[in-house]
Design an enzyme around this catalytic site. Sequence first.
Site, mmCIF file in Angstrom:
data_model
loop_
_atom_site.group_PDB
_atom_site.id
_atom_site.type_symbol
_atom_site.label_atom_id
_atom_site.label_comp_id
_atom_site.label_asym_id
_atom_site.label_seq_id
_atom_site.Cartn_x
_atom_site.Cartn_y
_atom_site.Cartn_z
ATOM 1 N N LYS A 41 -2.068 -1.513 -3.857
ATOM 2 C CA LYS A 41 -2.931 -0.332 -3.788
ATOM 3 C C LYS A 41 -2.095 0.934 -3.847
ATOM 4 O O LYS A 41 -1.118 1.010 -3.111
ATOM 5 C CB LYS A 41 -3.706 -0.386 -2.475
ATOM 6 N N LYS B 241 0.866 -1.181 0.000
ATOM 7 C CA LYS B 241 0.000 0.000 0.000
ATOM 8 C C LYS B 241 0.898 1.225 0.000
ATOM 9 O O LYS B 241 1.685 1.430 0.921
ATOM 10 C CB LYS B 241 -0.914 -0.008 1.223
HETATM 11 C C1 PBG Z 1 -7.589 3.444 5.599
HETATM 12 C C2 PBG Z 1 -7.811 3.271 4.151
HETATM 13 C C3 PBG Z 1 -7.571 4.209 3.108
HETATM 14 C C4 PBG Z 1 -8.085 3.635 1.943
HETATM 15 C C5 PBG Z 1 -8.571 2.367 2.275
HETATM 16 N N1 PBG Z 1 -8.383 2.148 3.641
HETATM 17 C C6 PBG Z 1 -7.029 5.583 3.140
HETATM 18 C C7 PBG Z 1 -5.684 5.863 3.661
HETATM 19 O O1 PBG Z 1 -4.840 5.002 3.854
HETATM 20 O O2 PBG Z 1 -5.459 7.047 3.928
HETATM 21 C C8 PBG Z 1 -8.115 4.301 0.603
HETATM 22 C C9 PBG Z 1 -9.146 3.824 -0.383
HETATM 23 C C10 PBG Z 1 -9.408 4.713 -1.524
HETATM 24 O O3 PBG Z 1 -8.770 5.775 -1.724
HETATM 25 O O4 PBG Z 1 -10.324 4.371 -2.301
HETATM 26 N N2 PBG Z 1 -6.453 2.946 6.159
#
Ligand code: PBG
Length: 322
Positions: free
Chosen positions: A247, A194
Amino acid sequence: MNQRPRRNRKSIGIREMVAETNLKVESLIYPLFIVDGKNMKIPINSMPNCFRWSLDLLIKEIEICGKLGIKNFVLFPAVEDSLKDKTATYSYSSANFYLKAINTIKNKFPEFTLMSDVAMDPYSSDGHDGLVIKGGIDNDQSLPILCKMALSQAEAGIDIIGPSDMMDGRIGAIREVLDDNNFKNTSIMSYTAKYASAFYGPFRDALDSAPKYGDKKTYQMDPRNKKESLIEAELDELEGADILMIKPALSYLDVIQTVKENTNLPVSAYNVSGEYAMVHAAAEKGWLDYDQTFIEVLTSIKRAGADIILTYFAKDFANLKH
Ligand code: PBG
């Protein structure tokens, strides 16, 4: 010319026959946002056609999606500020509306697959995914909180736990707690690679979960790194993840391909909020054709190697196919 590649493109029938990539609704997971309360369907400015739903209306929405063929959902809670604190206690409180919603939805639609989010940010007064101590994110002190969150979601009946927090060692810690409490069949889809991405902006609007200060770069990955995704993948495999996620998706197609080539586990990709918002914004201006563009986006993610795609386009895709 012995070879004329155009011959394999000459009719719809032949193009369909030779297509290497096939998108199907069964491989998609539709993200949905939940708020506490009744009769609420609150629009999200930066995410057209996505809403924060109260449970009563969300159930109707899930029923509609089911009829279109969407049977996999990932649920995110939008939590009131007054319920947030430093240690995210509301995340595993028995009063938590998100846990109750998981339980109700699972009982109503036992055949559907539900995935959760494990991270402190929706519940944290600091807006970070881990525990903030003296201005830094304390990895090891975050783990017990994330484990409590995951266990309470398992107790609520979730099918797949989705740790999105990027703390080191959290997959192993969560797996152990689940097994110790007899949740041996609860799956984990790890947010393996991520990245610290600007493409999460609209999602943070949706949940009002942006960090109160600083950024997420000490735990989310550096967009310049690819090999590091293989370290994360190896650790997640060893720690017990069932599915590995990359991601965001679109700017990281090379990472999806690399991870897919280096693991025997299923690979998923999160086609995130900013990727969805971009297509909408350009289509609204008349600069891109919405349907053709989002199909091409999903196809490219699948072609790169994602077995599963988490995407806000799921409903539009299902509607087109219906
Ligand atoms: C929370 C989380 C996030 C997303 C999914 N779970 C945001 C972040 O890490 O700030 C992002 C999903 C998206 O942008 O569609 N931890």
